[in-house]
Design a protein around this motif. Sequence first.
Motif, PDB file in Angstrom:
ATOM      1  N   SER A 143       0.867  -1.382  -0.079  1.00 19.54           N
ATOM      2  CA  SER A 143       0.178  -0.024   0.172  1.00 19.54           C
ATOM      3  C   SER A 143       0.930   1.217  -0.072  1.00 19.54           C
ATOM      4  O   SER A 143       0.552   2.381  -0.390  1.00 19.54           O
ATOM      5  CB  SER A 143      -0.992   0.035   1.230  1.00 19.54           C
ATOM      6  OG  SER A 143      -0.115   0.047   2.372  1.00 19.54           O
ATOM      7  N   SER A 156      -3.468  -1.699  -7.458  1.00 25.99           N
ATOM      8  CA  SER A 156      -2.215  -0.895  -6.990  1.00 25.99           C
ATOM      9  C   SER A 156      -1.153  -1.657  -6.200  1.00 25.99           C
ATOM     10  O   SER A 156      -0.029  -1.328  -6.548  1.00 25.99           O
ATOM     11  CB  SER A 156      -2.814   0.403  -6.102  1.00 25.99           C
ATOM     12  OG  SER A 156      -4.129   0.778  -6.666  1.00 25.99           O
ATOM     13  N   ARG A 157      -1.626  -2.322  -5.469  1.00 24.81           N
ATOM     14  CA  ARG A 157      -0.782  -2.996  -4.368  1.00 24.81           C
ATOM     15  C   ARG A 157       0.077  -4.192  -5.153  1.00 24.81           C
ATOM     16  O   ARG A 157       1.285  -4.389  -5.162  1.00 24.81           O
ATOM     17  CB  ARG A 157      -1.522  -3.880  -3.082  1.00 24.81           C
ATOM     18  CG  ARG A 157      -2.196  -2.776  -2.310  1.00 24.81           C
ATOM     19  CD  ARG A 157      -3.262  -3.582  -1.457  1.00 24.81           C
ATOM     20  NE  ARG A 157      -2.622  -4.478  -0.692  1.00 24.81           N
ATOM     21  CZ  ARG A 157      -2.853  -5.454  -0.077  1.00 24.81           C
ATOM     22  NH1 ARG A 157      -4.205  -5.798  -0.168  1.00 24.81           N
ATOM     23  NH2 ARG A 157      -2.393  -6.338   0.948  1.00 24.81           N
ATOM     24  N   SER A 189      -4.445   4.461  -2.303  1.00 20.45           N
ATOM     25  CA  SER A 189      -4.680   4.349  -3.946  1.00 20.45           C
ATOM     26  C   SER A 189      -5.496   5.311  -4.679  1.00 20.45           C
ATOM     27  O   SER A 189      -5.455   5.817  -5.671  1.00 20.45           O
ATOM     28  CB  SER A 189      -5.229   3.012  -4.436  1.00 20.45           C
ATOM     29  OG  SER A 189      -6.210   2.406  -3.836  1.00 20.45           O
ATOM     30  N   ALA A 199      -5.077   0.024   0.256  1.00 22.15           N
ATOM     31  CA  ALA A 199      -5.083   0.471  -1.104  1.00 22.15           C
ATOM     32  C   ALA A 199      -5.910  -0.841  -1.876  1.00 22.15           C
ATOM     33  O   ALA A 199      -5.890  -2.027  -1.241  1.00 22.15           O
ATOM     34  CB  ALA A 199      -3.869   0.649  -1.665  1.00 22.15           C
TER      35      ALA A 199
END
Lengths: 196, 196
Positions: A13, A126-127, A178, A122
Motif C-alpha cells: 500500500s 495498485s498493491r 490508491s 489500497a
Amino acid sequence: MKKIITISREFGSGGRTVGRMVAEKLGIPFYDKEIIEKAAEETGFTESFISEHGEHSAYKNIFAYSFIGRTFDGMSADDYIWSIQRKIIRDLAEKGPCVIVGRCADYILQDRDDCLHAFIHADIASRAKRIVEKYGETSDSPEKRLADKDKKRRNNYKYYTDREWGMSQNYDISLDSSTLGLERCADIIVELAKIL
Amino acid sequence: MKKIITISREFGSGGRTVGRMVAEKLGIPFYDKEIIEKAAEETGFTESFISEHGEHSAYKNIFAYSFIGRTFDGMSADDYIWSIQRKIIRDLAEKGPCVIVGRCADYILQDRDDCLHAFIHADIASRAKRIVEKYGETSDSPEKRLADKDKKRRNNYKYYTDREWGMSQNYDISLDSSTLGLERCADIIVELAKIL
C-alpha cells in the motif's frame, strides 16, 4: 501535539513510504529497521528471522508449536520476539516523538494518549503493481503474494491483540493510498499530528 | 472534484452530523430522511418501518423468512426495501453532487468514480454519551443499545454486500470522531472532496 505516530499498513500500500514522509515532514525519527536490529541484538536471532516472524508468523495454532523453534519455558520463538519487540516499541515511544511502522504498535501503545494511529490500505490492483515494481516478479502471482501476506498479518495481529486487522475502529484514521495518493496521506497525518 | 460523498457511520459516532456539515460546507444536498420518504412513497410502507428495516433488518437468515412480511414472489419486505432504496440512491447520485448517509451507499455506488466514501466511528464511551444525550435513557444500558445496533448494521451490511462492515478497505477514509472531533472530520472530508 500527538508525538508518536504509528502507521499500520497493507503490504504494497506504500504505508512505509507514507511513514517515512511523515517523519521527514515532522523532523522526527522513523523507526522501522531499527526495531528489527534491536530485536536481533536482544534475542540473538538473525535480522531476517526477526523480520519474517515479527509481523507474520506463519504458524499460529497449538499444533504448530511443536514445529517452531522454542527458546525456554516452552515459549515459542514467535512469542519471544513479540515480547522483545513490544518492549523495544514501548521504550522508543518513551524516548520521544517518532514514527513507528507496523508490528502492532497501534495495540502496543494503546494506553498512551499522545499517539496518532493511522492505517494505510489500497486496492488490490495498485498493491499488485507496487510489489512487482518494488520486489520483482516471483513464481507466485502478485495477487497470491498479497493474499498470503494479508492472511499472515491478519492472523498475527489477531493472535497477539485479539482484534481484527484493518478494522477502522483500531485507528484514528484510515486512508486509501490508491485513491488519495501517498503524498496526500502523509500530509493529512502530519496536519492531524500538529493540530491534535 | 468528488461529487458524491457517502458517509457510513457507527450509531452514536456523530456521522450524520458530520454528513450534514460536509453538505453545508460544500453547498450540496444532504440526503437522509429524503431517502426514507421516497422509499415509503414507493413501497407503501410507513416511514418508521423503512427507517427500521432499511439499515438493520433484525432477521437475516433463512429460518426467519417465514416470519417477516412478504410482498410478492416470495421476496421479503427487507429485500424489497433494499431494492427500492438502492434505486433511489443511484438516481440521487445521477442527479448531481450530494452527501448520502448510511444505507450501504458506499457499496451501491462503488462502480462510480466520482464518489468519496467515508466511514465515521468513535469509541464506546463517546458513543454511549452521545446516544443518551440525543435519544434519552431506556431500560437497556447505552452499551447494550450500541452492541445491538452494531450487530444489526453489521449483519445487514454483510447480507446485502458480502463485505465486513467497518473494514477500512471499504472506504477512502475512516475517521475516529471521538479523537478528531466532528468539525475536523467534516473539514478533512470537504478538503478531499475539493482536491480529488
